[in-house]
Design a protein around this motif. Structure first.
Motif, PDB file in Angstrom:
ATOM      1  N   SER A 131      11.190  -6.543  -8.205  1.00 42.76           N
ATOM      2  CA  SER A 131      12.109  -7.514  -7.606  1.00 42.76           C
ATOM      3  C   SER A 131      11.409  -8.689  -6.943  1.00 42.76           C
ATOM      4  CB  SER A 131      12.993  -6.830  -6.562  1.00 42.76           C
ATOM      5  OG  SER A 131      13.862  -5.926  -7.177  1.00 42.76           O
ATOM      6  N   MET A 132      10.333  -8.428  -6.218  1.00 37.99           N
ATOM      7  CA  MET A 132       9.737  -9.466  -5.385  1.00 37.99           C
ATOM      8  C   MET A 132       8.553 -10.198  -6.024  1.00 37.99           C
ATOM      9  SD  MET A 132       9.964  -7.699  -1.638  1.00 37.99           S
ATOM     10  CE  MET A 132       9.501  -9.196  -0.778  1.00 37.99           C
ATOM     11  N   LEU A 133       7.860  -9.549  -6.946  1.00 35.72           N
ATOM     12  CA  LEU A 133       6.664 -10.184  -7.501  1.00 35.72           C
ATOM     13  C   LEU A 133       6.848 -10.688  -8.921  1.00 35.72           C
ATOM     14  CD1 LEU A 133       3.841  -7.850  -6.161  1.00 35.72           C
ATOM     15  CD2 LEU A 133       4.667  -9.988  -5.206  1.00 35.72           C
TER      16      LEU A 133
ATOM     17  N   GLU B   4      11.499   9.783  -4.908  1.00 36.24           N
ATOM     18  CA  GLU B   4      10.568   9.994  -6.022  1.00 36.24           C
ATOM     19  C   GLU B   4       9.141   9.608  -5.650  1.00 36.24           C
ATOM     20  OE1 GLU B   4      12.540   9.018  -9.988  1.00 36.24           O
ATOM     21  OE2 GLU B   4      13.704   7.865  -8.526  1.00 36.24           O
ATOM     22  N   GLY B   5       8.889   9.459  -4.362  1.00 33.16           N
ATOM     23  CA  GLY B   5       7.551   9.129  -3.889  1.00 33.16           C
ATOM     24  C   GLY B   5       7.372   7.648  -3.632  1.00 33.16           C
ATOM     25  N   PRO B   6       6.316   7.298  -2.899  1.00 34.43           N
ATOM     26  CA  PRO B   6       6.089   5.890  -2.559  1.00 34.43           C
ATOM     27  C   PRO B   6       5.801   5.019  -3.782  1.00 34.43           C
ATOM     28  CG  PRO B   6       4.230   7.233  -1.868  1.00 34.43           C
ATOM     29  CD  PRO B   6       5.304   8.178  -2.317  1.00 34.43           C
ATOM     30  N   GLU B   7       5.252   5.603  -4.850  1.00 34.15           N
ATOM     31  CA  GLU B   7       4.984   4.826  -6.064  1.00 34.15           C
ATOM     32  C   GLU B   7       6.274   4.239  -6.628  1.00 34.15           C
ATOM     33  OE1 GLU B   7       1.887   7.967  -5.601  1.00 34.15           O
ATOM     34  OE2 GLU B   7       4.069   8.022  -5.687  1.00 34.15           O
ATOM     35  N   ASN B   8       7.357   5.027  -6.544  1.00 30.95           N
ATOM     36  CA  ASN B   8       8.640   4.563  -7.058  1.00 30.95           C
ATOM     37  C   ASN B   8       9.183   3.413  -6.212  1.00 30.95           C
ATOM     38  OD1 ASN B   8      11.902   5.029  -7.073  1.00 30.95           O
ATOM     39  ND2 ASN B   8      10.962   5.308  -9.090  1.00 30.95           N
ATOM     40  N   ALA B   9       9.054   3.530  -4.895  1.00 31.92           N
ATOM     41  CA  ALA B   9       9.496   2.444  -4.013  1.00 31.92           C
ATOM     42  C   ALA B   9       8.717   1.169  -4.309  1.00 31.92           C
ATOM     43  CB  ALA B   9       9.331   2.851  -2.554  1.00 31.92           C
ATOM     44  N   VAL B  10       7.401   1.293  -4.440  1.00 34.37           N
ATOM     45  CA  VAL B  10       6.559   0.134  -4.734  1.00 34.37           C
ATOM     46  C   VAL B  10       6.953  -0.484  -6.072  1.00 34.37           C
ATOM     47  CG1 VAL B  10       4.205  -0.589  -5.297  1.00 34.37           C
ATOM     48  CG2 VAL B  10       4.622   0.843  -3.283  1.00 34.37           C
TER      49      VAL B  10
ATOM     50  N   PRO C 129       0.832  -1.212   0.000  1.00 32.53           N
ATOM     51  CA  PRO C 129       0.000   0.000   0.000  1.00 32.53           C
ATOM     52  C   PRO C 129       0.868   1.265   0.000  1.00 32.53           C
ATOM     53  CG  PRO C 129      -0.055  -1.072   2.147  1.00 32.53           C
ATOM     54  CD  PRO C 129       0.702  -1.985   1.238  1.00 32.53           C
ATOM     55  N   LEU C 130       0.389   2.281  -0.695  1.00 33.51           N
ATOM     56  CA  LEU C 130       1.147   3.530  -0.818  1.00 33.51           C
ATOM     57  C   LEU C 130       1.212   4.313   0.490  1.00 33.51           C
ATOM     58  CD1 LEU C 130      -0.068   4.746  -4.311  1.00 33.51           C
ATOM     59  CD2 LEU C 130       2.125   3.679  -3.712  1.00 33.51           C
ATOM     60  N   ASP C 131       0.305   4.025   1.445  1.00 32.42           N
ATOM     61  CA  ASP C 131       0.270   4.802   2.679  1.00 32.42           C
ATOM     62  C   ASP C 131       1.170   4.235   3.783  1.00 32.42           C
ATOM     63  OD1 ASP C 131      -1.227   2.543   3.226  1.00 32.42           O
ATOM     64  OD2 ASP C 131      -2.950   3.634   4.033  1.00 32.42           O
ATOM     65  N   ARG C 132       1.894   3.173   3.492  1.00 28.19           N
ATOM     66  CA  ARG C 132       2.836   2.671   4.507  1.00 28.19           C
ATOM     67  C   ARG C 132       4.155   3.424   4.349  1.00 28.19           C
ATOM     68  NH1 ARG C 132       7.072  -0.996   2.900  1.00 28.19           N
ATOM     69  NH2 ARG C 132       7.490  -1.183   5.099  1.00 28.19           N
ATOM     70  N   PRO C 133       4.956   3.478   5.396  1.00 23.07           N
ATOM     71  CA  PRO C 133       6.228   4.213   5.286  1.00 23.07           C
ATOM     72  C   PRO C 133       7.270   3.410   4.495  1.00 23.07           C
ATOM     73  CG  PRO C 133       5.947   3.344   7.506  1.00 23.07           C
ATOM     74  CD  PRO C 133       4.682   3.035   6.764  1.00 23.07           C
TER      75      PRO C 133
END
Length: 147
Positions: A93-95, A81-87, A71-75
């Protein structure tokens, strides 16, 4: 023999499944390889490569699974570049993974009836590059050459 080719595909944004099946098959046909494998690899860490059914509902289920898992609202720590980039990085890598492979038979990719190749955009609309490495035997006349 090994032949390398780079293909480009424009994605429409987060969650886009941009089909590359025909582009990969065209690269294999141009290579002259008759029997072998084609390795297909994204040159990006926020876009994945996968083999999936061409079903928009299945693709929507996959997008929902990403959103539920990450989820985008987790730290996130990677937030420049924002949580979208981290996700996007994590989902690649993981999915999904950044690569897949397909057999080459009779000079064409040999995928199952419902198998299509996709670049999965996990960040933003971009032109994505995919390397296709075709490894195998080239037939010249009636003699199969191995190198």
């Amino acid at each position: 023999m090994v032949k390398l080719e780079r293909i480009r595909v424009r994605t429409a944004g987060i969650g886009d499944f941009a089909e590359i099946t025909q582009l990969v098959d065209d690269a294999v046909r141009r290579s002259g390889v008759r029997e072998g494998i084609a390795l297909v690899r994204s040159r990006h860490t926020t876009a994945a490569v996968t083999c999936s059914e061409p079903d928009p509902q299945l693709h929507a289920d996959m997008r929902d699974a990403i959103a539920a898992t990450f989820p985008l609202d987790r730290p996130y720590r990677h937030i420049e570049e924002g949580p979208e980039n981290a996700v996007a990085h994590i989902a690649t890598s993981m999915l999904f993974g950044e690569s897949t492979w397909v057999p080459v038979r009779n000079g064409r990719i040999d995928v199952g009836m419902w198998q299509h190749l996709y670049v999965v955009e996990l960040y933003e609309s971009r032109t994505r590059e995919v390397d296709v490495a075709i490894l195998g035997e080239v037939e010249r006349g009636r003699v199969v050459c191995r190198s």
